[in-house]
Design a protein around this motif. Sequence first.
Motif, PDB file in Angstrom:
ATOM      1  N   ARG A  42      13.358 -21.487   3.055  1.00 28.42           N
ATOM      2  CA  ARG A  42      13.622 -20.910   1.724  1.00 28.42           C
ATOM      3  C   ARG A  42      14.906 -20.077   1.737  1.00 28.42           C
ATOM      4  NH1 ARG A  42      11.804 -19.283  -3.143  1.00 28.42           N
ATOM      5  NH2 ARG A  42      12.162 -17.120  -3.735  1.00 28.42           N
ATOM      6  N   GLU A  43      15.065 -19.237   2.765  1.00 23.24           N
ATOM      7  CA  GLU A  43      16.266 -18.394   2.855  1.00 23.24           C
ATOM      8  C   GLU A  43      17.529 -19.249   2.985  1.00 23.24           C
ATOM      9  OE1 GLU A  43      18.129 -14.748   5.501  1.00 23.24           O
ATOM     10  OE2 GLU A  43      16.031 -15.296   5.798  1.00 23.24           O
ATOM     11  N   LEU A  44      17.455 -20.293   3.805  1.00 21.11           N
ATOM     12  CA  LEU A  44      18.593 -21.200   3.962  1.00 21.11           C
ATOM     13  C   LEU A  44      18.954 -21.861   2.634  1.00 21.11           C
ATOM     14  CD1 LEU A  44      20.560 -22.757   5.886  1.00 21.11           C
ATOM     15  CD2 LEU A  44      18.748 -24.470   6.100  1.00 21.11           C
ATOM     16  N   ARG A  45      17.954 -22.353   1.916  1.00 24.33           N
ATOM     17  CA  ARG A  45      18.175 -23.000   0.615  1.00 24.33           C
ATOM     18  C   ARG A  45      18.782 -22.022  -0.391  1.00 24.33           C
ATOM     19  NH1 ARG A  45      18.116 -26.927   2.950  1.00 24.33           N
ATOM     20  NH2 ARG A  45      16.552 -28.569   3.039  1.00 24.33           N
ATOM     21  N   MET A  46      18.228 -20.812  -0.429  1.00 28.21           N
ATOM     22  CA  MET A  46      18.733 -19.805  -1.370  1.00 28.21           C
ATOM     23  C   MET A  46      20.197 -19.479  -1.079  1.00 28.21           C
ATOM     24  SD  MET A  46      16.313 -19.072  -3.504  1.00 28.21           S
ATOM     25  CE  MET A  46      16.547 -17.460  -4.171  1.00 28.21           C
TER      26      MET A  46
ATOM     27  N   VAL B 289      17.030 -27.495  -6.410  1.00 28.52           N
ATOM     28  CA  VAL B 289      17.616 -26.302  -7.032  1.00 28.52           C
ATOM     29  C   VAL B 289      16.748 -25.860  -8.204  1.00 28.52           C
ATOM     30  CG1 VAL B 289      19.663 -25.338  -8.160  1.00 28.52           C
ATOM     31  CG2 VAL B 289      19.926 -26.974  -6.281  1.00 28.52           C
ATOM     32  N   TYR B 290      16.289 -26.825  -8.981  1.00 27.41           N
ATOM     33  CA  TYR B 290      15.459 -26.523 -10.150  1.00 27.41           C
ATOM     34  C   TYR B 290      14.131 -25.881  -9.731  1.00 27.41           C
ATOM     35  CZ  TYR B 290      13.433 -27.134 -14.794  1.00 27.41           C
ATOM     36  OH  TYR B 290      12.863 -26.910 -16.014  1.00 27.41           O
ATOM     37  N   HIS B 291      13.662 -26.212  -8.527  1.00 26.49           N
ATOM     38  CA  HIS B 291      12.438 -25.600  -8.001  1.00 26.49           C
ATOM     39  C   HIS B 291      12.601 -24.080  -7.890  1.00 26.49           C
ATOM     40  CE1 HIS B 291       8.926 -24.910  -5.446  1.00 26.49           C
ATOM     41  NE2 HIS B 291       9.721 -24.305  -4.601  1.00 26.49           N
ATOM     42  N   TYR B 292      13.798 -23.635  -7.504  1.00 21.04           N
ATOM     43  CA  TYR B 292      14.063 -22.208  -7.343  1.00 21.04           C
ATOM     44  C   TYR B 292      14.493 -21.544  -8.652  1.00 21.04           C
ATOM     45  CZ  TYR B 292      13.850 -23.067  -2.338  1.00 21.04           C
ATOM     46  OH  TYR B 292      13.426 -23.402  -1.084  1.00 21.04           O
ATOM     47  N   TYR B 293      15.216 -22.283  -9.491  1.00 23.03           N
ATOM     48  CA  TYR B 293      15.765 -21.719 -10.730  1.00 23.03           C
ATOM     49  C   TYR B 293      15.562 -22.678 -11.888  1.00 23.03           C
ATOM     50  CZ  TYR B 293      17.853 -18.317  -7.688  1.00 23.03           C
ATOM     51  OH  TYR B 293      18.011 -17.334  -6.756  1.00 23.03           O
ATOM     52  N   LYS B 294      14.819 -22.222 -12.880  1.00 17.14           N
ATOM     53  CA  LYS B 294      14.511 -23.080 -14.034  1.00 17.14           C
ATOM     54  C   LYS B 294      15.701 -23.220 -14.984  1.00 17.14           C
ATOM     55  CE  LYS B 294      10.410 -23.638 -12.544  1.00 17.14           C
ATOM     56  NZ  LYS B 294      10.338 -24.645 -11.517  1.00 17.14           N
TER      57      LYS B 294
ATOM     58  N   ARG C  26       4.190 -26.855   8.648  1.00 18.61           N
ATOM     59  CA  ARG C  26       5.106 -25.759   8.975  1.00 18.61           C
ATOM     60  C   ARG C  26       4.380 -24.421   8.888  1.00 18.61           C
ATOM     61  NH1 ARG C  26       9.558 -28.697   5.961  1.00 18.61           N
ATOM     62  NH2 ARG C  26       8.785 -27.681   4.090  1.00 18.61           N
ATOM     63  N   THR C  27       4.830 -23.479   9.710  1.00 21.24           N
ATOM     64  CA  THR C  27       4.276 -22.130   9.660  1.00 21.24           C
ATOM     65  C   THR C  27       4.906 -21.377   8.484  1.00 21.24           C
ATOM     66  OG1 THR C  27       6.016 -21.202  11.044  1.00 21.24           O
ATOM     67  CG2 THR C  27       4.077 -22.104  12.186  1.00 21.24           C
ATOM     68  N   LYS C  28       4.333 -20.236   8.156  1.00 21.68           N
ATOM     69  CA  LYS C  28       4.877 -19.392   7.087  1.00 21.68           C
ATOM     70  C   LYS C  28       6.314 -18.969   7.433  1.00 21.68           C
ATOM     71  CE  LYS C  28       4.112 -15.091   4.542  1.00 21.68           C
ATOM     72  NZ  LYS C  28       5.510 -14.742   4.544  1.00 21.68           N
ATOM     73  N   GLU C  29       6.545 -18.643   8.703  1.00 25.04           N
ATOM     74  CA  GLU C  29       7.875 -18.228   9.145  1.00 25.04           C
ATOM     75  C   GLU C  29       8.891 -19.353   8.954  1.00 25.04           C
ATOM     76  OE1 GLU C  29       5.082 -17.747  10.986  1.00 25.04           O
ATOM     77  OE2 GLU C  29       4.935 -15.570  10.670  1.00 25.04           O
ATOM     78  N   GLN C  30       8.469 -20.577   9.291  1.00 26.27           N
ATOM     79  CA  GLN C  30       9.369 -21.727   9.105  1.00 26.27           C
ATOM     80  C   GLN C  30       9.667 -21.952   7.624  1.00 26.27           C
ATOM     81  OE1 GLN C  30       6.849 -24.482  11.261  1.00 26.27           O
ATOM     82  NE2 GLN C  30       8.386 -24.721  12.892  1.00 26.27           N
ATOM     83  N   ASN C  31       8.651 -21.847   6.790  1.00 29.99           N
ATOM     84  CA  ASN C  31       8.845 -21.990   5.343  1.00 29.99           C
ATOM     85  C   ASN C  31       9.781 -20.910   4.801  1.00 29.99           C
ATOM     86  OD1 ASN C  31       7.351 -24.324   4.860  1.00 29.99           O
ATOM     87  ND2 ASN C  31       5.439 -23.184   4.681  1.00 29.99           N
ATOM     88  N   ASP C  32       9.600 -19.675   5.283  1.00 27.10           N
ATOM     89  CA  ASP C  32      10.467 -18.571   4.844  1.00 27.10           C
ATOM     90  C   ASP C  32      11.912 -18.815   5.268  1.00 27.10           C
ATOM     91  OD1 ASP C  32       8.311 -17.324   3.688  1.00 27.10           O
ATOM     92  OD2 ASP C  32       8.037 -15.845   5.303  1.00 27.10           O
ATOM     93  N   ALA C  33      12.096 -19.325   6.489  1.00 31.37           N
ATOM     94  CA  ALA C  33      13.459 -19.593   6.984  1.00 31.37           C
ATOM     95  C   ALA C  33      14.122 -20.693   6.162  1.00 31.37           C
ATOM     96  CB  ALA C  33      13.406 -19.982   8.461  1.00 31.37           C
TER      97      ALA C  33
END
Length: 200
Positions: free
Chosen positions: A13-17, A51-56, A4-11
């Motif tokens: 991440r934003e969706l997950r958040m 979820v734990y990946h984003y928030y401990k 995946r590109t950085k843009e795809q990873n960012d998208a």
Amino acid sequence: MSPRTKEQNDAIRELRMNQIMKAAAEVYLEKGIHLEIRDVAVKAELGYGTVYHYYKNKHMLLEDLLWDALDRAESAVLPVLTGDGSSLQKAESFSRLLLQKCIQDPSVFILLKAVADNFHHFPGNRFIKLSDHFQERIYLPFVEMIREGIRSKSPEKTANLIFGSLVGCTALNIHHNMQSDMDVEGIVDMIFSGIQAKER
């Protein structure tokens, strides 16, 4: 399969958040401070590990939720803060916009309730900075509108009463599943007509 590109990873991440934040607000309304990361994962239909990946821990999650809610609350009332009109008109418009935002966005309601409760459910001093920002960006501009628009003897007390009314009305509607029936205009008109009658 190419990486995946950085843009795809960012998208992603934003969706997950967004999924996590929406789920966290819903779980908080059900369980309050007793929510757990697992509850949020179930509600978001994500794996616990994701979820734990984003928030401990839940406190980090709630802190992000409330900071995000502050930004969204400020955006909701920005037209009033930067617009024209008398101070009384601005105070009424501010209250309408904030109440409408609380109905549409549970995290904004959670923020206002946490502020009203002086963050007493939250551990340690981690919310002092958030409270200070809320005062500066939301509360004090509103107090100034009240001071100028209603000529209140105690503008802080009047502002607190209005904020308390907005929180209480939203809570009644959320916990009784009546959001679509909420008469925002009527509620704000009633609050302000009562306050102005008292101040005379």
